[in-house]
Design a protein around this motif. Structure first.
Motif, PDB file in Angstrom:
ATOM      1  N   LEU A 314      26.156  -7.655 -23.457  1.00  0.00           N
ATOM      2  CA  LEU A 314      24.727  -7.589 -23.166  1.00  0.00           C
ATOM      3  C   LEU A 314      24.097  -6.345 -23.781  1.00  0.00           C
ATOM      4  O   LEU A 314      22.930  -6.353 -24.157  1.00  0.00           O
ATOM      5  CB  LEU A 314      24.496  -7.588 -21.650  1.00  0.00           C
ATOM      6  N   ALA A 315      24.873  -5.262 -23.874  1.00  0.00           N
ATOM      7  CA  ALA A 315      24.339  -4.033 -24.438  1.00  0.00           C
ATOM      8  C   ALA A 315      23.905  -4.207 -25.881  1.00  0.00           C
ATOM      9  O   ALA A 315      23.090  -3.458 -26.392  1.00  0.00           O
ATOM     10  CB  ALA A 315      25.379  -2.914 -24.345  1.00  0.00           C
ATOM     11  N   HIS A 371      25.988  -7.311 -33.605  1.00  0.00           N
ATOM     12  CA  HIS A 371      27.051  -6.757 -32.760  1.00  0.00           C
ATOM     13  C   HIS A 371      27.373  -5.338 -33.189  1.00  0.00           C
ATOM     14  O   HIS A 371      27.487  -5.041 -34.383  1.00  0.00           O
ATOM     15  CB  HIS A 371      28.313  -7.620 -32.862  1.00  0.00           C
ATOM     16  N   HIS A 372      27.544  -4.436 -32.203  1.00  0.00           N
ATOM     17  CA  HIS A 372      27.950  -3.055 -32.467  1.00  0.00           C
ATOM     18  C   HIS A 372      29.474  -2.995 -32.600  1.00  0.00           C
ATOM     19  O   HIS A 372      30.191  -3.282 -31.641  1.00  0.00           O
ATOM     20  CB  HIS A 372      27.516  -2.143 -31.314  1.00  0.00           C
ATOM     21  N   LEU A 373      29.963  -2.608 -33.770  1.00  0.00           N
ATOM     22  CA  LEU A 373      31.411  -2.504 -33.963  1.00  0.00           C
ATOM     23  C   LEU A 373      32.003  -1.430 -33.062  1.00  0.00           C
ATOM     24  O   LEU A 373      33.035  -1.632 -32.420  1.00  0.00           O
ATOM     25  CB  LEU A 373      31.714  -2.196 -35.434  1.00  0.00           C
ATOM     26  N   LEU A 389      26.762  -9.268 -38.076  1.00  0.00           N
ATOM     27  CA  LEU A 389      26.188 -10.457 -37.465  1.00  0.00           C
ATOM     28  C   LEU A 389      27.287 -11.381 -36.964  1.00  0.00           C
ATOM     29  O   LEU A 389      28.253 -11.664 -37.681  1.00  0.00           O
ATOM     30  CB  LEU A 389      25.320 -11.215 -38.474  1.00  0.00           C
ATOM     31  N   LEU A 390      27.140 -11.854 -35.723  1.00  0.00           N
ATOM     32  CA  LEU A 390      28.068 -12.825 -35.140  1.00  0.00           C
ATOM     33  C   LEU A 390      27.271 -13.895 -34.419  1.00  0.00           C
ATOM     34  O   LEU A 390      26.237 -13.591 -33.803  1.00  0.00           O
ATOM     35  CB  LEU A 390      29.021 -12.144 -34.144  1.00  0.00           C
ATOM     36  N   HIS A 395      30.454 -13.807 -30.749  1.00  0.00           N
ATOM     37  CA  HIS A 395      30.059 -12.554 -30.096  1.00  0.00           C
ATOM     38  C   HIS A 395      30.741 -12.437 -28.732  1.00  0.00           C
ATOM     39  O   HIS A 395      31.202 -11.363 -28.347  1.00  0.00           O
ATOM     40  CB  HIS A 395      28.534 -12.502 -29.946  1.00  0.00           C
ATOM     41  N   ARG A 396      30.850 -13.548 -28.023  1.00  0.00           N
ATOM     42  CA  ARG A 396      31.585 -13.527 -26.760  1.00  0.00           C
ATOM     43  C   ARG A 396      33.075 -13.296 -27.009  1.00  0.00           C
ATOM     44  O   ARG A 396      33.744 -12.599 -26.255  1.00  0.00           O
ATOM     45  CB  ARG A 396      31.378 -14.843 -26.010  1.00  0.00           C
ATOM     46  N   ARG A 397      33.581 -13.903 -28.084  1.00  0.00           N
ATOM     47  CA  ARG A 397      35.004 -13.779 -28.379  1.00  0.00           C
ATOM     48  C   ARG A 397      35.379 -12.331 -28.699  1.00  0.00           C
ATOM     49  O   ARG A 397      36.437 -11.862 -28.292  1.00  0.00           O
ATOM     50  CB  ARG A 397      35.361 -14.706 -29.557  1.00  0.00           C
ATOM     51  N   ILE A 398      34.505 -11.606 -29.392  1.00  0.00           N
ATOM     52  CA  ILE A 398      34.839 -10.241 -29.777  1.00  0.00           C
ATOM     53  C   ILE A 398      34.823  -9.303 -28.577  1.00  0.00           C
ATOM     54  O   ILE A 398      35.452  -8.240 -28.592  1.00  0.00           O
ATOM     55  CB  ILE A 398      33.899  -9.736 -30.898  1.00  0.00           C
TER      56      ILE A 398
END
Length: 419
Positions: A314-315, A371-373, A389-390, A395-398
């Motif tokens: 969420l962040a 997404h923030h790495l 970009l995901l 994005h949930r998987r990462i």
């Protein structure tokens, strides 16, 4: 001459031609049910489905004729109408039984509709739609008896060309077709009444206790169609992508994901301000949970729980203030607001990444999130070097504690399962 010996213990005469015909129908169905449609040719299946649809309409016509004259059943049982007997003896739900009784009464009024049902050219659902439309016309002070007759004929004709829902729409406009000049103003007033009714909106949500919330809402037709169009446009690329990869993609699930994406990516700067601050999500979690993959966080001020991984996800996508607690629940840090990637940054990411950066995904850039790495919770910055970009799924998987990943030389993300 006595016929008592011909009466069985149910009080009926087995030689009665009606009972004999019903028994023959039941016997024929029993024989047909022994057949296996898996061995039928495609053309046979189509023809037989069409034939069964006709038979179903005729069966409904017969049942409704019986119900229309079933007042004596109510008198004998003391019920308000035959629907009471249907409920107690045949275990038909009250609403369904009442609906059948109402339709039976409507068919008794409208001969063309009843004839169409008996011929199998008007289904029971369409008959219900037509009788409701005709009842509205009958109560319209601007409509004459001749208008009612013409409307019935038109709607029965349309029944062979339209679905029940399309027929419902035609029913609202049928008077304007009969006499456009006379009923144009009446139609405008009817639309105005519909729009006034559409203002009676509501939104309800119920927590299922399993990580999901059921949503039930009522909005105007215009808003509903607009929302569905938005969700369809978001869901279609994912559907095609899944089909290309040979995966099953239940469309209702894709629509649900699309709805979640609309909510998650809504520009919070457009929301009303509360106490001088834009609407913000507060995440409360312990410093230990913030540092480890597994853990929980409290969402908002009501104590609703989410995982620490979901909080970190969420962040990336919401105005979020982390409230980090120490061992005695004292507030150690009321952090800065984590912002979405700036629109200019997101456009730059689209130009650079072209789409989802997961190695096995081809979702286009329009359906991705930044997404923030290095997670925001660990000091990661919202800049191009720290973002990829995901798509929402990846994005949930990462952020899933059960997944690991590595960044490939070309910038793509390769996922692995942690053991």
């Amino acid at each position: 001459m006595s016929l008592e010996h011909d009466v069985n213990h149910w009080g009926t005469n087995p030689s009665d031609p009606i009972d004999a015909e019903l028994a023959a129908i039941e016997s024929s169905l029993d024989k047909l049910l022994t057949a296996d449609p898996a061995y039928w040719r495609t053309g046979q299946k189509k023809d037989r489905l069409a034939h069964l649809e006709t038979i179903h309409a005729k069966q409904a016509a017969l049942k409704l004729r019986v119900l229309a004259s079933a007042g004596d059943i109510a008198e004998e049982t003391g019920a308000k109408d035959a629907s009471g007997w249907l409920r107690t003896e045949l275990l038909v739900d009250k609403a369904t039984a009442r609906s059948q009784i109402k339709l039976a009464a409507g068919l008794a009024k409208y001969d063309l509709v009843a004839a169409g049902l008996a011929e199998g050219v008007v289904s029971q659902d369409k008959a219900r739609v037509i009788t409701k439309a005709l009842d509205v016309i009958e109560s319209d002070p601007a409509a004459s008896g001749e208008d009612l007759v013409l409307a019935e004929k038109l709607l029965v004709d349309y029944a062979s060309q339209l679905t029940a829902n399309e027929l419902k729409i035609a029913g609202r406009r049928v008077l304007a077709e009969i006499d456009p000049a006379r009923f144009e103003a009446a139609e405008a007033k009817a639309l105005q009444r519909e729009e006034e009714h559409a203002r009676r909106t509501f939104f309800q949500s119920r927590d299922n206790g399993d990580g999901t919330i059921d949503i039930h809402a009522r909005v105007s037709r215009a808003v509903g169609i607009r929302l569905r169009t938005m969700l369809d446009s978001l869901a279609q690329p994912r559907k095609w992508s899944a089909q290309d990869k040979g995966r099953k993609a239940p469309y209702d699930r894709l629509l649900g994901q699309a709805f979640a994406r609309v909510v998650e990516t809504y520009d919070v700067d457009l929301l009303p301000r509360h106490g001088g601050h834009a609407t913000t999500v507060f995440i409360t979690m312990s410093v230990e949970d913030l540092r480890k993959d597994l853990g929980t966080a409290a969402l908002g001020f009501d104590g609703e729980k989410i995982t620490a991984a979901e909080a970190r996800r969420l962040a990336c996508n919401a105005d979020l203030v982390p409230v980090v607690l120490g061992t005695n629940s004292e507030v150690l840090d009321l952090g800065r607001t984590a912002r979405l990637a700036h629109p200019i940054q997101h456009r730059a990411l689209r130009l650079r990444d072209q789409g989802c950066q997961a190695e096995d995904c081809d979702a286009p850039a329009a359906w991705t999130e930044a997404h923030h790495l290095t997670p925001w919770s660990e000091g990661g910055k919202t800049n191009l070097a720290n973002m990829v970009l995901l798509c929402p799924s990846d994005h949930r998987r990462i952020h899933d504690a059960g997944s690991g990943y590595e960044r490939l030389p070309d910038g793509r993300i390769r996922f692995t399962r942690r053991t």
